[in-house]
Design a protein around this motif. Sequence first.
Motif, PDB file in Angstrom:
ATOM      1  N   VAL A 115       0.867  -1.188   0.000  1.00 40.63           N
ATOM      2  CA  VAL A 115       0.000   0.000   0.000  1.00 40.63           C
ATOM      3  C   VAL A 115       0.901   1.235   0.000  1.00 40.63           C
ATOM      4  CG1 VAL A 115      -1.959  -1.080   1.170  1.00 40.63           C
ATOM      5  CG2 VAL A 115      -0.137  -0.064   2.538  1.00 40.63           C
ATOM      6  N   PRO A 116       0.438   2.348  -0.573  1.00 40.29           N
ATOM      7  CA  PRO A 116       1.290   3.535  -0.640  1.00 40.29           C
ATOM      8  C   PRO A 116       1.429   4.266   0.681  1.00 40.29           C
ATOM      9  CG  PRO A 116      -0.830   3.979  -1.659  1.00 40.29           C
ATOM     10  CD  PRO A 116      -0.815   2.512  -1.336  1.00 40.29           C
ATOM     11  N   THR A 117       0.414   4.156   1.547  1.00 46.98           N
ATOM     12  CA  THR A 117       0.449   4.809   2.859  1.00 46.98           C
ATOM     13  C   THR A 117      -0.156   3.872   3.896  1.00 46.98           C
ATOM     14  OG1 THR A 117      -1.692   5.880   2.471  1.00 46.98           O
ATOM     15  CG2 THR A 117       0.285   7.149   1.903  1.00 46.98           C
ATOM     16  N   ILE A 118       0.240   4.057   5.130  1.00 46.69           N
ATOM     17  CA  ILE A 118      -0.288   3.252   6.221  1.00 46.69           C
ATOM     18  C   ILE A 118      -1.646   3.807   6.644  1.00 46.69           C
ATOM     19  CG2 ILE A 118       0.128   2.442   8.580  1.00 46.69           C
ATOM     20  CD1 ILE A 118       1.982   1.298   6.352  1.00 46.69           C
ATOM     21  N   PRO A 119      -2.641   2.960   6.802  1.00 45.56           N
ATOM     22  CA  PRO A 119      -3.983   3.446   7.180  1.00 45.56           C
ATOM     23  C   PRO A 119      -3.953   4.282   8.454  1.00 45.56           C
ATOM     24  CG  PRO A 119      -4.082   1.145   6.517  1.00 45.56           C
ATOM     25  CD  PRO A 119      -2.628   1.509   6.562  1.00 45.56           C
ATOM     26  N   GLU A 120      -4.811   5.260   8.499  1.00 47.15           N
ATOM     27  CA  GLU A 120      -4.883   6.167   9.651  1.00 47.15           C
ATOM     28  C   GLU A 120      -5.116   5.380  10.936  1.00 47.15           C
ATOM     29  OE1 GLU A 120      -4.274   9.731  11.220  1.00 47.15           O
ATOM     30  OE2 GLU A 120      -4.320   9.351   9.049  1.00 47.15           O
ATOM     31  N   ALA A 175      10.416   4.349   2.163  1.00 54.30           N
ATOM     32  CA  ALA A 175       9.950   5.672   2.616  1.00 54.30           C
ATOM     33  C   ALA A 175       9.018   5.545   3.815  1.00 54.30           C
ATOM     34  CB  ALA A 175       9.248   6.393   1.464  1.00 54.30           C
ATOM     35  N   ILE A 176       8.149   4.539   3.804  1.00 57.04           N
ATOM     36  CA  ILE A 176       7.238   4.321   4.932  1.00 57.04           C
ATOM     37  C   ILE A 176       8.035   4.045   6.202  1.00 57.04           C
ATOM     38  CG2 ILE A 176       5.578   2.682   5.909  1.00 57.04           C
ATOM     39  CD1 ILE A 176       4.371   2.449   3.076  1.00 57.04           C
ATOM     40  N   ILE A 177       9.045   3.188   6.118  1.00 57.96           N
ATOM     41  CA  ILE A 177       9.855   2.850   7.291  1.00 57.96           C
ATOM     42  C   ILE A 177      10.575   4.092   7.817  1.00 57.96           C
ATOM     43  CG2 ILE A 177      11.885   1.549   8.064  1.00 57.96           C
ATOM     44  CD1 ILE A 177      10.937  -0.694   6.130  1.00 57.96           C
TER      45      ILE A 177
END
Length: 313
Positions: free
Chosen positions: A148-153, A178-180
């Motif tokens: 997924v491009p972003t981690i869910p809120e 980038a997420i890490i």
Amino acid sequence: MKAGLVTFYHIHHYGALLQAAATERAVERFGWDCEIIDYFVNQDNALFKRPTGLGSAAHDAHTALHYQALSERYRRFEKFSRDHLRISDRRYGHFDELAGGPLPYDLILSGSDQIWNPKIFPDGRFDPVFFGTFSQKRRIAYAPSFGVPTIPEGMQAELKGYLDGFSHLSARETQGSAIIRDIAGKDAPVVLDPTLLLTADQWAAMADHPANYPKGGYILCYCISRPGALIPYLERLHQETGLPVVQLCGIRQKVHPKAKQIMDAGPAEFLGLFQNAAYVVTNSFHGTVFSVQFHRPFFTTVSPAELSAPERS
């Protein structure tokens, strides 16, 4: 020294089994023993689907029509697992079973594939097993994907807690890296998918070539989603070369009116089909990988659905 690998390994998906086999062999190249921890979760290989509507009914009708080939595919996936994967003697069904007793590992390795994609799991949450939190031993991550491009809120703090427990982190895609960095403030190099860590000769040793399969001189088409932009290219290649089209069925839809569909291939037969192809057309990541591994001329497209969020990562 022994590593316990947590990854997707049982689902009857070519990429999943082949990346698991590659990860084990890559670790063993460093002089370690490595085995997959037999954590069996959310991996249903049943030929017939649980009734949910017209879609599952159509799927089951197709399965019934091609039952012999699809049951052979099932058998070949199971055989490949027995022959080429090292799996723990004990099967674990949930986190508490893993956390409840001593495990024979010196480190826990969170392997490749989309093991950190919360959308894969029924509750839409991360599965802590795939972060190795059931053990106090050293934890390393090699090429996991978030998918997924972003981690869910509302899930960022949970993820940071999981990531903080690793001694070494890496990711399969730039988006994962980038997420890490954003969530945990840690650098995570982007590393190769495990299937690129082995040589063509190592993969060839795992390949099978059934007597009734084509031996060469064909265009191999392997799609894991609607072929879309592949179709005009496939037709032109077929017309200009005069070669027959062989479809390895990642999807069941026939991609070319003259295609010979192969529905009974397991991972070993998958490798053999790529090894013997004259050309490959695909919209699959691992279809591209094994074209490269076996030095097959290939043409790859990405479907519009996969270019959009959340699949673009």
